[in-house]
Design a protein around this motif. Structure first.
Motif, PDB file in Angstrom:
ATOM      1  N   UNK A 134       0.829  -1.210   0.000  1.00  0.00           N
ATOM      2  CA  UNK A 134       0.000   0.000   0.000  1.00  0.00           C
ATOM      3  C   UNK A 134       0.859   1.255   0.000  1.00  0.00           C
ATOM      4  N   UNK A 135       1.874   1.272   0.845  1.00  0.00           N
ATOM      5  CA  UNK A 135       2.726   2.452   0.964  1.00  0.00           C
ATOM      6  C   UNK A 135       3.511   2.679  -0.328  1.00  0.00           C
ATOM      7  N   UNK A 148       0.446  12.755   3.409  1.00  0.00           N
ATOM      8  CA  UNK A 148      -0.809  12.249   2.835  1.00  0.00           C
ATOM      9  C   UNK A 148      -0.982  10.759   3.097  1.00  0.00           C
ATOM     10  N   UNK A 149       0.122  10.004   3.004  1.00  0.00           N
ATOM     11  CA  UNK A 149       0.054   8.557   3.248  1.00  0.00           C
ATOM     12  C   UNK A 149      -0.275   8.283   4.711  1.00  0.00           C
ATOM     13  N   UNK A 159       7.099   4.742   9.903  1.00  0.00           N
ATOM     14  CA  UNK A 159       6.582   3.493   9.340  1.00  0.00           C
ATOM     15  C   UNK A 159       6.501   3.581   7.817  1.00  0.00           C
ATOM     16  N   UNK A 160       6.126   4.756   7.311  1.00  0.00           N
ATOM     17  CA  UNK A 160       6.067   4.958   5.864  1.00  0.00           C
ATOM     18  C   UNK A 160       7.467   4.823   5.261  1.00  0.00           C
ATOM     19  N   UNK A 161       8.456   5.482   5.866  1.00  0.00           N
ATOM     20  CA  UNK A 161       9.827   5.411   5.356  1.00  0.00           C
ATOM     21  C   UNK A 161      10.338   3.967   5.383  1.00  0.00           C
ATOM     22  N   UNK A 166      11.763  -0.974   2.582  1.00  0.00           N
ATOM     23  CA  UNK A 166      11.701  -2.443   2.558  1.00  0.00           C
ATOM     24  C   UNK A 166      11.100  -2.930   1.240  1.00  0.00           C
ATOM     25  N   UNK A 167      10.049  -2.271   0.769  1.00  0.00           N
ATOM     26  CA  UNK A 167       9.406  -2.651  -0.486  1.00  0.00           C
ATOM     27  C   UNK A 167      10.372  -2.480  -1.656  1.00  0.00           C
ATOM     28  N   UNK A 168      11.083  -1.358  -1.695  1.00  0.00           N
ATOM     29  CA  UNK A 168      12.032  -1.111  -2.788  1.00  0.00           C
ATOM     30  C   UNK A 168      13.152  -2.145  -2.763  1.00  0.00           C
TER      31      UNK A 168
END
Length: 195
Positions: A134-135, A148-149, A159-161, A166-168
């Motif tokens: 999602x992020x 915004x996230x 948590x967003x960072x 982690x996703x990247x």
């Protein structure tokens, strides 16, 4: 293995299952293609739906899956062009997009290839843990900022960072196995996140 030729014949015969097959194959990439041009999720969805209606109306005219794919991209492109022309006085961004959309076929082919690469990323995003996916989707593909996230997901900026990083990292590993280098992946991400 998927038999595209059989699905084309089924489409010509008016079988709705064949239309559903092509919707499954192309709708997500077409939606992304339209969204990147007009920056509106609802209108992009509507344009993709309209493209499939036009495909159904002309179903007897298609002999190969590649011609169906080209037709769908062309219809979505033209719908985007019409939409931008109807609101051209409001945004200079629309003027740049209009000239880009009205350019030659080679540019359109590049956009289709780009969209298909994005489709590969989207498929891999769906395999990520839910919050990471999602992020990544919100930040990289939709261009939303951290604030915004946080508001949309009810989470913290740290948590967003962390989730985005982690996703990247996970996607880099996946694409390394698909022979897409870190450089190519990074370059693609920079193009995606460009407004």
């Amino acid at each position: 293995m998927i038999d595209f030729d059989r699905e084309v014949i089924s489409l010509q015969e008016g079988k709705e299952s064949a239309l559903c097959f092509f919707m499954d194959q192309y709708s997500h990439a077409l939606h992304f293609y339209a969204y990147k041009i007009i920056k509106n999720q609802d209108i992009a969805r509507e344009m993709v739906s309209d493209a499939f209606v036009k495909l159904w109306e002309k179903k007897e005219n298609f002999q190969a899956s590649e011609s169906i794919k080209s037709f769908l991209y062309l219809v979505v492109r033209n719908l985007c062009l019409d939409h931008l022309k109807s609101s051209r006085v409001r945004f200079q961004h629309n003027e740049e997009l209009l000239s880009d959309l009205e350019s030659n076929d080679e540019n359109i082919l590049n956009k289709i290839i780009y969209t298909e690469l994005i489709e590969l990323i989207v498929i891999e995003i769906e395999k990520l843990p839910k919050q990471q996916g999602q992020i990544f989707q919100l930040s990289v593909l939709e261009g939303k900022n951290t604030e915004e996230i946080c508001a949309e997901l009810g989470t913290t900026s740290s948590n967003v960072y962390f989730s985005r990083s982690k996703a990247i990292a996970t996607l880099k590993k996946v694409f390394k196995h698909k022979n897409i280098s870190y450089y190519q992946f990074g370059l693609l991400l920079s193009f995606i996140s460009t407004p």
